[in-house]
Design an enzyme around this catalytic site. Structure first.
Site, PDB file in Angstrom:
ATOM      1  N   ASN A 242     -37.468 -14.543 -81.242  1.00  0.00           N
ATOM      2  CA  ASN A 242     -36.698 -13.752 -82.200  1.00  0.00           C
ATOM      3  C   ASN A 242     -36.522 -12.329 -81.681  1.00  0.00           C
ATOM      4  OD1 ASN A 242     -35.659 -12.406 -84.442  1.00  0.00           O
ATOM      5  ND2 ASN A 242     -37.552 -12.526 -85.607  1.00  0.00           N
TER       6      ASN A 242
ATOM      7  N   GLU B  81     -46.621  -7.513 -97.532  1.00  0.00           N
ATOM      8  CA  GLU B  81     -45.650  -8.187 -98.394  1.00  0.00           C
ATOM      9  C   GLU B  81     -46.326  -8.856 -99.592  1.00  0.00           C
ATOM     10  OE1 GLU B  81     -42.993 -10.742 -96.236  1.00  0.00           O
ATOM     11  OE2 GLU B  81     -42.145  -9.057 -95.119  1.00  0.00           O
TER      12      GLU B  81
ATOM     13  N   TYR C 184     -43.970 -24.173 -89.433  1.00  0.00           N
ATOM     14  CA  TYR C 184     -42.999 -24.578 -88.420  1.00  0.00           C
ATOM     15  C   TYR C 184     -42.427 -25.941 -88.764  1.00  0.00           C
ATOM     16  CZ  TYR C 184     -45.015 -20.753 -85.738  1.00  0.00           C
ATOM     17  OH  TYR C 184     -45.440 -19.514 -85.336  1.00  0.00           O
TER      18      TYR C 184
ATOM     19  N   CYS D  12     -39.879 -13.420 -88.670  1.00  0.00           N
ATOM     20  CA  CYS D  12     -40.648 -14.462 -87.993  1.00  0.00           C
ATOM     21  C   CYS D  12     -42.136 -14.366 -88.320  1.00  0.00           C
ATOM     22  CB  CYS D  12     -40.412 -14.413 -86.489  1.00  0.00           C
ATOM     23  SG  CYS D  12     -40.675 -12.816 -85.725  1.00  0.00           S
ATOM     24  N   HIS D  13     -42.571 -13.226 -88.836  1.00  0.00           N
ATOM     25  CA  HIS D  13     -43.980 -13.083 -89.222  1.00  0.00           C
ATOM     26  C   HIS D  13     -44.329 -13.961 -90.420  1.00  0.00           C
ATOM     27  CE1 HIS D  13     -41.808 -10.047 -91.633  1.00  0.00           C
ATOM     28  NE2 HIS D  13     -42.749 -10.253 -92.549  1.00  0.00           N
TER      29      HIS D  13
END
Length: 160
Positions: free
Chosen positions: A119, A154, A96, A127-128
């Protein structure tokens, strides 16, 4: 005019919402800040073909960057944060604080976190991929378990 459809995913049903044919929402079941169903408009699969194809390719491991047109509704600050989220590369994370620095306000990490939590187009606006300063998982509207699963996916881990 708004329309919506529900599709299956490895993370449970996803509700897609379009405003005048442009994707403005992607919500998971039990998602924090999920708008009431009655705001999603009438059921209609028509405006979602491209989003569904890209999501299927993403979940199959063949798509790393979404190109479907988006229309997220939010404040100017929220939209700036969400734009920065789309710039976080697949398989990577940002804090952040780093996002706040990128936006030119290093003390705005809490505000960035609040915008991140609002979001409206999860997964596609990733946003993850945002984590705490210590490197640990922090809040996620879809739940920390889903966040971890998306990050693991991912990074090359199997979905199942």
């Amino acid at each position: 005019m708004k329309h919506h459809t529900v599709i299956d995913s490895p993370y449970g049903p996803l509700t897609l919402v379009a405003d005048d044919g442009v994707l403005c929402g992607l919500y998971m079941t039990d998602q924090r800040h999920r708008p009431p169903e009655e705001t999603f408009g009438s059921p209609d699969d028509t405006p979602f073909a491209e989003a569904e194809e890209q999501l299927a390719a993403y979940f199959a491991g063949g798509l790393k960057e979404f190109t479907v047109p988006l229309r997220p509704h939010g404040t100017p600050f929220q939209r700036r944060v969400w734009e920065q989220l789309t710039r976080i590369p697949y398989g990577e994370t940002r804090t952040y604080g780093r996002l706040a620095d990128t936006l030119g306000n290093p003390k705005a990490s809490r505000a960035v976190g609040l915008a991140n939590g609002r979001n409206p187009i999860g997964i596609i606006i990733p946003c993850h991929r945002v984590i705490g300063a210590s490197g640990g998982l922090t809040g996620y509207g879809g739940g920390l378990e889903r966040k971890q699963r998306l990050l693991d996916f991912e990074r090359g881990a199997s979905l199942f």
